[in-house]
Design a protein around this motif. Structure first.
Motif, PDB file in Angstrom:
ATOM      1  N   SER A  63       2.908  17.469 -20.154  1.00 56.49           N
ATOM      2  CA  SER A  63       2.949  18.135 -21.731  1.00 56.49           C
ATOM      3  C   SER A  63       4.494  18.029 -21.884  1.00 56.49           C
ATOM      4  O   SER A  63       5.131  18.179 -21.278  1.00 56.49           O
ATOM      5  N   HIS A  64       4.604  17.233 -22.935  1.00 60.48           N
ATOM      6  CA  HIS A  64       5.713  17.409 -24.203  1.00 60.48           C
ATOM      7  C   HIS A  64       5.060  16.572 -25.534  1.00 60.48           C
ATOM      8  O   HIS A  64       4.070  16.576 -25.405  1.00 60.48           O
ATOM      9  N   GLU A  65       5.872  16.463 -25.768  1.00 59.98           N
ATOM     10  CA  GLU A  65       5.780  16.491 -27.988  1.00 59.98           C
ATOM     11  C   GLU A  65       5.368  15.499 -27.993  1.00 59.98           C
ATOM     12  O   GLU A  65       5.438  14.395 -27.345  1.00 59.98           O
ATOM     13  N   HIS A  66       4.813  14.976 -28.480  1.00 59.62           N
ATOM     14  CA  HIS A  66       5.353  13.742 -29.467  1.00 59.62           C
ATOM     15  C   HIS A  66       5.850  13.444 -30.862  1.00 59.62           C
ATOM     16  O   HIS A  66       5.848  14.652 -31.903  1.00 59.62           O
ATOM     17  N   HIS A  67       6.185  12.827 -31.275  1.00 63.63           N
ATOM     18  CA  HIS A  67       7.519  12.991 -32.653  1.00 63.63           C
ATOM     19  C   HIS A  67       7.164  11.977 -33.463  1.00 63.63           C
ATOM     20  O   HIS A  67       6.398  10.698 -33.151  1.00 63.63           O
ATOM     21  N   LYS A 121      -4.713   7.425 -21.881  1.00 58.57           N
ATOM     22  CA  LYS A 121      -4.527   8.882 -22.332  1.00 58.57           C
ATOM     23  C   LYS A 121      -4.354   9.148 -23.548  1.00 58.57           C
ATOM     24  O   LYS A 121      -3.827  10.434 -24.339  1.00 58.57           O
ATOM     25  N   HIS A 122      -2.713   8.838 -23.800  1.00 55.85           N
ATOM     26  CA  HIS A 122      -2.000   8.685 -25.078  1.00 55.85           C
ATOM     27  C   HIS A 122      -2.645   8.378 -26.449  1.00 55.85           C
ATOM     28  O   HIS A 122      -2.185   9.131 -26.956  1.00 55.85           O
ATOM     29  N   ARG A 123      -3.395   7.210 -25.473  1.00 50.86           N
ATOM     30  CA  ARG A 123      -3.962   6.564 -27.169  1.00 50.86           C
ATOM     31  C   ARG A 123      -5.001   8.123 -27.510  1.00 50.86           C
ATOM     32  O   ARG A 123      -5.370   7.793 -28.771  1.00 50.86           O
ATOM     33  N   ASP A 124      -5.978   8.605 -26.336  1.00 50.03           N
ATOM     34  CA  ASP A 124      -6.785   9.052 -27.000  1.00 50.03           C
ATOM     35  C   ASP A 124      -6.435  10.802 -27.495  1.00 50.03           C
ATOM     36  O   ASP A 124      -6.755  11.252 -28.591  1.00 50.03           O
ATOM     37  N   GLU A 125      -4.943  11.407 -26.953  1.00 50.57           N
ATOM     38  CA  GLU A 125      -4.586  12.486 -27.238  1.00 50.57           C
ATOM     39  C   GLU A 125      -3.576  12.078 -28.789  1.00 50.57           C
ATOM     40  O   GLU A 125      -4.388  13.332 -29.458  1.00 50.57           O
ATOM     41  N   THR A 126      -3.018  10.251 -29.026  1.00 49.99           N
ATOM     42  CA  THR A 126      -3.123  10.690 -30.910  1.00 49.99           C
ATOM     43  C   THR A 126      -3.290   9.759 -31.625  1.00 49.99           C
ATOM     44  O   THR A 126      -3.278   9.783 -32.476  1.00 49.99           O
TER      45      THR A 126
HETATM   46 CO    CO Z   1       1.157  12.344 -24.373  1.00 47.37          CO
END
Ligand code: CO
Ligand code: SAM
Length: 284
Positions: free
Chosen positions: A2-6, A35-40
């Protein structure tokens, strides 16, 4: 994890960044993970040409990153102006930072972070003279990129990703498309959704198969919009999809290889299916 996207929404800022540990830089680097492309719901396009293509085709830009030494190039200035006007963030960075973002020794001097664009299969309404490519569980990012580029060049109307496939928005695939990833609607569908759509779409599904009964050159590609259905690199097309096709096509081969590379086979099929629609004269 878990972490923020800035930092994707700071209207009108130009920030100078030289530190590899800058949180915005870290977020951009994380886009190399699906995973991060999907999240964002975002992805990275490298190079001025691709960034300009994406902006022209109306892709939403979140962040523009460029090396300080190209900051006065008129096209870079234009991209930066557009990015700010559309509410994106502009980062002026060192080459070291660009290398780290793109994971390359000789990085492109301009990189754009854009919002992914997907088309719902129910919104695909094939019309006369249209051709679609449907890929069953395509695995290889280079193959997918090459197929998207080739589909665009052949004048196809969309690429349908059936089942679990490699991500068209990975850096490797985006690179391999040479900008065509922005030009064609991309669709994700389960095999069931694909077959349900097929029933009402008024298309002719031409599946390619090593056990195909028909020489691909003998098929009528004119009577209905065509969907070229291609099988997975390792295992080919599963029976559940093959049996729903309107035709099973095979490309005759000579020599030792027992099959063609997926992207090559797709290219051959595309240019045969669209043979009557492509001329040297009026480039669309
Ligand atoms: Co992320
Ligand atoms: N071992 C796999 C098999 O038995 O099907 C080989 C798959 S091949 C590398 C990947 C896809 O490319 C196939 O599923 C088919 O769609 C297409 N393909 C390759 N060679 C072909 C040919 N000669 N005729 C028709 N399709 C072909």
């Amino acid at each position: 994890m878990s972490h923020e996207h800035h930092g994707s929404r700071r209207v009108g800022q130009v920030k100078e960044v030289t530190s590899l540990s800058n949180p915005i830089v870290k977020d951009i680097k994380a886009l190399s993970d699906k995973k991060h492309r999907d999240e964002t719901k975002s992805f990275m396009a490298e190079g001025l040409k691709l960034v300009i293509d994406a902006l022209e085709l109306g892709f939403e830009i979140r962040t523009l990153v460029y090396a300080k030494n190209v900051k006065d190039k008129p096209q870079v200035v234009q991209c930066a102006t557009k990015t700010v006007a559309r509410g994106g963030l502009v980062l002026e960075v060192s080459e070291k930072v660009l290398s780290s973002i793109t994971r390359r020794d000789n990085p492109q001097m301009v990189v754009g972070i854009f919002t992914q664009r997907w088309t719902d299969i129910r919104d695909l309404k094939p019309a006369a003279n249209e051709t679609y490519v449907a890929l069953d569980r395509v695995r290889d990012p280079g193959n997918l990129g090459t197929i998207i580029r080739t589909a665009d060049a052949a004048g196809a109307s969309g690429v349908i990703l059936v089942g679990e496939t490699t991500d068209p928005y990975s850096m490797e695939t985006v690179r391999a498309t040479m900008g065509s990833v922005f030009a064609l609607p991309l669709v994700k569908a389960s095999p069931a959704d694909f077959l349900a759509w097929k029933k009402g779409a008024g298309v002719s599904v031409v599946a390619t198969h090593l056990a195909g009964a028909v020489d691909y050159r003998t098929i009528d590609y004119k009577k209905k919009p065509v969907v070229l259905l291609m099988g997975n690199e390792q295992s080919g097309l599963p029976e559940a999809l093959a049996r729903e096709a309107d035709a099973l096509a095979r490309i005759p081969q000579a020599g030792r290889a027992d099959s063609l590379n997926l992207a090559i086979a797709t290219g051959i099929m595309l240019f045969e299916a669209r043979r009557h629609l492509l001329t040297l004269e009026d480039r669309a």
